[in-house]
Design a protein around this motif. Structure first.
Motif, PDB file in Angstrom:
ATOM      1  N   ALA A  88      58.516  51.049  45.594  1.00 44.42           N
ATOM      2  CA  ALA A  88      59.104  51.032  44.244  1.00 44.42           C
ATOM      3  C   ALA A  88      58.241  50.177  43.312  1.00 44.42           C
ATOM      4  O   ALA A  88      58.009  50.541  42.151  1.00 44.42           O
ATOM      5  CB  ALA A  88      60.532  50.505  44.307  1.00 44.42           C
ATOM      6  N   THR A  89      57.737  49.074  43.831  1.00 47.63           N
ATOM      7  CA  THR A  89      56.878  48.196  43.018  1.00 47.63           C
ATOM      8  C   THR A  89      55.564  48.889  42.673  1.00 47.63           C
ATOM      9  O   THR A  89      55.082  48.821  41.541  1.00 47.63           O
ATOM     10  CB  THR A  89      56.607  46.879  43.788  1.00 47.63           C
ATOM     11  OG1 THR A  89      57.859  46.295  44.131  1.00 47.63           O
ATOM     12  CG2 THR A  89      55.807  45.908  42.948  1.00 47.63           C
ATOM     13  N   VAL A  90      54.992  49.570  43.663  1.00 45.67           N
ATOM     14  CA  VAL A  90      53.721  50.274  43.428  1.00 45.67           C
ATOM     15  C   VAL A  90      53.913  51.405  42.426  1.00 45.67           C
ATOM     16  O   VAL A  90      53.120  51.564  41.481  1.00 45.67           O
ATOM     17  CB  VAL A  90      53.143  50.817  44.754  1.00 45.67           C
ATOM     18  CG1 VAL A  90      51.961  51.751  44.484  1.00 45.67           C
ATOM     19  CG2 VAL A  90      52.711  49.671  45.640  1.00 45.67           C
ATOM     20  N   PHE A  91      54.972  52.189  42.594  1.00 40.20           N
ATOM     21  CA  PHE A  91      55.217  53.306  41.667  1.00 40.20           C
ATOM     22  C   PHE A  91      55.391  52.781  40.239  1.00 40.20           C
ATOM     23  O   PHE A  91      54.849  53.350  39.294  1.00 40.20           O
ATOM     24  CB  PHE A  91      56.464  54.087  42.086  1.00 40.20           C
ATOM     25  CG  PHE A  91      56.249  55.042  43.234  1.00 40.20           C
ATOM     26  CD1 PHE A  91      54.964  55.405  43.641  1.00 40.20           C
ATOM     27  CD2 PHE A  91      57.326  55.595  43.914  1.00 40.20           C
ATOM     28  CE1 PHE A  91      54.766  56.292  44.694  1.00 40.20           C
ATOM     29  CE2 PHE A  91      57.143  56.483  44.968  1.00 40.20           C
ATOM     30  CZ  PHE A  91      55.863  56.821  45.355  1.00 40.20           C
ATOM     31  N   ALA A  92      56.160  51.705  40.088  1.00 42.22           N
ATOM     32  CA  ALA A  92      56.391  51.159  38.738  1.00 42.22           C
ATOM     33  C   ALA A  92      55.074  50.690  38.121  1.00 42.22           C
ATOM     34  O   ALA A  92      54.799  50.937  36.942  1.00 42.22           O
ATOM     35  CB  ALA A  92      57.397  50.013  38.813  1.00 42.22           C
ATOM     36  N   PHE A  93      54.256  50.043  38.926  1.00 43.22           N
ATOM     37  CA  PHE A  93      52.959  49.548  38.431  1.00 43.22           C
ATOM     38  C   PHE A  93      52.054  50.710  38.015  1.00 43.22           C
ATOM     39  O   PHE A  93      51.455  50.708  36.942  1.00 43.22           O
ATOM     40  CB  PHE A  93      52.289  48.701  39.520  1.00 43.22           C
ATOM     41  CG  PHE A  93      50.917  48.209  39.147  1.00 43.22           C
ATOM     42  CD1 PHE A  93      50.748  47.018  38.452  1.00 43.22           C
ATOM     43  CD2 PHE A  93      49.782  48.936  39.488  1.00 43.22           C
ATOM     44  CE1 PHE A  93      49.480  46.568  38.103  1.00 43.22           C
ATOM     45  CE2 PHE A  93      48.510  48.497  39.141  1.00 43.22           C
ATOM     46  CZ  PHE A  93      48.372  47.306  38.443  1.00 43.22           C
ATOM     47  N   ARG A  95      52.914  53.785  37.288  1.00 49.93           N
ATOM     48  CA  ARG A  95      53.475  54.512  36.136  1.00 49.93           C
ATOM     49  C   ARG A  95      53.095  53.798  34.838  1.00 49.93           C
ATOM     50  O   ARG A  95      52.643  54.419  33.883  1.00 49.93           O
ATOM     51  CB  ARG A  95      54.988  54.629  36.288  1.00 49.93           C
ATOM     52  CG  ARG A  95      55.635  55.427  35.147  1.00 49.93           C
ATOM     53  CD  ARG A  95      57.113  55.677  35.377  1.00 49.93           C
ATOM     54  NE  ARG A  95      57.340  56.737  36.350  1.00 49.93           N
ATOM     55  CZ  ARG A  95      58.000  56.591  37.499  1.00 49.93           C
ATOM     56  NH1 ARG A  95      58.480  55.415  37.826  1.00 49.93           N
ATOM     57  NH2 ARG A  95      58.163  57.616  38.318  1.00 49.93           N
ATOM     58  N   LYS A  96      53.255  52.474  34.831  1.00 47.76           N
ATOM     59  CA  LYS A  96      52.943  51.688  33.636  1.00 47.76           C
ATOM     60  C   LYS A  96      51.449  51.790  33.283  1.00 47.76           C
ATOM     61  O   LYS A  96      51.078  51.793  32.113  1.00 47.76           O
ATOM     62  CB  LYS A  96      53.331  50.224  33.904  1.00 47.76           C
ATOM     63  CG  LYS A  96      53.458  49.370  32.675  1.00 47.76           C
ATOM     64  CD  LYS A  96      53.999  48.008  33.061  1.00 47.76           C
ATOM     65  CE  LYS A  96      53.850  47.032  31.900  1.00 47.76           C
ATOM     66  NZ  LYS A  96      54.212  45.672  32.279  1.00 47.76           N
ATOM     67  N   LEU A 120      43.059  58.110  37.563  1.00 46.45           N
ATOM     68  CA  LEU A 120      44.265  57.468  38.105  1.00 46.45           C
ATOM     69  C   LEU A 120      43.933  56.060  38.611  1.00 46.45           C
ATOM     70  O   LEU A 120      44.527  55.575  39.575  1.00 46.45           O
ATOM     71  CB  LEU A 120      44.868  58.303  39.241  1.00 46.45           C
ATOM     72  CG  LEU A 120      45.433  59.673  38.854  1.00 46.45           C
ATOM     73  CD1 LEU A 120      46.034  60.369  40.069  1.00 46.45           C
ATOM     74  CD2 LEU A 120      46.489  59.550  37.760  1.00 46.45           C
ATOM     75  N   ARG A 121      42.996  55.426  37.933  1.00 44.79           N
ATOM     76  CA  ARG A 121      42.548  54.109  38.392  1.00 44.79           C
ATOM     77  C   ARG A 121      43.003  53.033  37.409  1.00 44.79           C
ATOM     78  O   ARG A 121      42.586  53.027  36.258  1.00 44.79           O
ATOM     79  CB  ARG A 121      41.021  54.099  38.480  1.00 44.79           C
ATOM     80  CG  ARG A 121      40.460  52.801  38.966  1.00 44.79           C
ATOM     81  CD  ARG A 121      38.935  52.861  39.067  1.00 44.79           C
ATOM     82  NE  ARG A 121      38.427  51.543  39.380  1.00 44.79           N
ATOM     83  CZ  ARG A 121      38.461  51.003  40.577  1.00 44.79           C
ATOM     84  NH1 ARG A 121      38.970  51.664  41.584  1.00 44.79           N
ATOM     85  NH2 ARG A 121      37.988  49.791  40.774  1.00 44.79           N
TER      86      ARG A 121
END
Lengths: 89, 276
Positions: free
Chosen positions: B32-37, B39-40, B118-119
């Motif tokens: 969840a933390t990785v996805f949020a990061f 996405r932002k 995507l980097r």
């Protein structure tokens, strides 16, 4: 069609491929091998790569190694390449 | 080409590795933390192929699903191991959690992106966010070409890509008839991956030591803090070590000496280059 396969132990992916087999199923095979724990404890995993004689897979092997190096940096791959004479049915 | 003539490609690490105890199912929090990061940062794909051992349908078939669906699966399954991958041509973005192994009793979480659009600009903020949501052990970034060189145990490939090998490195660990295949002993290389007291051991220019690091590491925190040759940042969640301005690209010279000092300081181990 050419046959091209990648295996370790009882996990194998076999492709009916053109002269340039796709990287995607090979990456999926690597993901399955690693998440299954087949490579657990080993920093080197030995993969048997079987390909028709004369099929140049240098670029494919390099891309596969780079994927493993980037995604599984504590592991290294040792590819044992076996070439065979493909005889169509 | 001798074993010192290889020149590492100037390619920053596409991601990072993050080791943590796997008790208590940290997978959902991590992801969840990785996805949020991502996405932002505009670096999240809309679909990933997920590989989880023992999916409900009994297969391990790879399925391409959205990040939200992935979080649902992980919430139900509580897996200790999974691999997510998004492909763009021959390049991939991968997010992987591997359970502890026979030699390392910590899970290994890796985020690696090869796809240029995507980097995110830097992975450090994500590492430090993850450090605030789980009790972790050790994290680091690398130049992947350098660690590929240093950790390459395939003798045939090594000779093709990197140059000559020293005869003392050659082993033949496989049983007959595969004993003709040579592997290299890389266990003294500065850029190797190793393990100490069941925990991960490697050195890199940027490392984060978490609370669980002190459970297995042979060194003490105060020994590290007093090293004035290191740039250190201390927080409640981690000790960040910056030992060199950029990821290591050489096993010798100044970089080799720094790696040697890090091996000795952190793990009470040594390294050697060139192999003898």
């Amino acid at each position: 069609l050419d046959f091209f396969s990648l295996s370790q132990g009882d996990v194998a992916v076999q492709l009916k491929a053109s002269r340039s087999p796709s990287l995607t199923p090979l990456k999926t095979a690597i993901d399955r091998l690693v998440t299954r724990g087949t490579t657990q404890g080993a920093t080197v995993f030995n993969l048997d790569l079987r390909k028709p004689f004369g099929l140049d897979t240098t670029a494919l092997e390099d891309s596969l190694r780079q994927y493993i190096r980037d995604t599984y940096p504590d592991k290294d791959v040792s590819l044992i390449v076996n070439e065979y004479e493909f005889v169509p049915n | 080409m001798n074993m010192n003539s290889y020149r590492t490609e100037a390619r920053a690490h596409p991601g990072f590795v993050f080791y943590l105890p796997t008790e208590g199912n940290p997978a959902l929090n991590l992801l969840a933390t990785v996805f949020a990061f991502l996405r932002k940062a505009g670096a999240l794909s809309d679909r990933y192929v997920i590989t989880v051992p023992g999916l409900p349908d009994g297969s391990e078939a790879a399925q391409s699903i959205t990040p939200e669906e992935i979080l649902c699966i992980l919430g139900r399954q509580e897996p200790r191991t999974f691999a997510l991958r998004h492909d763009s041509g021959d390049l991939s973005q991968g997010i992987v959690l591997l359970a502890c192994s026979k030699t390392v009793r910590y899970g290994c979480f890796t985020v690696a992106n090869q796809i240029p659009n995507l980097r995110p600009p830097s992975w450090s903020p994500l590492i430090e966010e993850l450090a605030s949501v789980v009790r972790f052990a050790f994290a680091g970034t690398h130049n992947p070409d350098y660690i590929g060189w240093q950790r390459c145990a395939d003798a045939k490939y090594y000779k093709q890509k990197y140059g000559a090998v020293h005869s003392s490195q050659i082993t033949r660990p496989l049983p007959p008839p595969l004993d003709k295949f040579e592997q290299l002993d890389v266990s003294r290389n500065p850029g190797r991956f190793d393990h100490v007291n069941g925990g991960p051991a490697f050195v890199s220019s940027d490392m984060w030591l978490g609370p669980a690091f002190w459970d297995y590491a042979p060194c003490r925190r105060d020994e590290i803090v007093k090293q004035n040759w290191l740039n250190l940042q201390e927080t409640e969640q981690f000790l960040h070590i910056n030992a060199y301005p950029e990821p290591f690209t050489r096993p010798d010279g100044e970089q080799g000496e720094i790696q040697r000092r890090l091996w000795q300081l952190l793990f009470h181990l040594d390294c050697q280059w060139p192999p003898k």
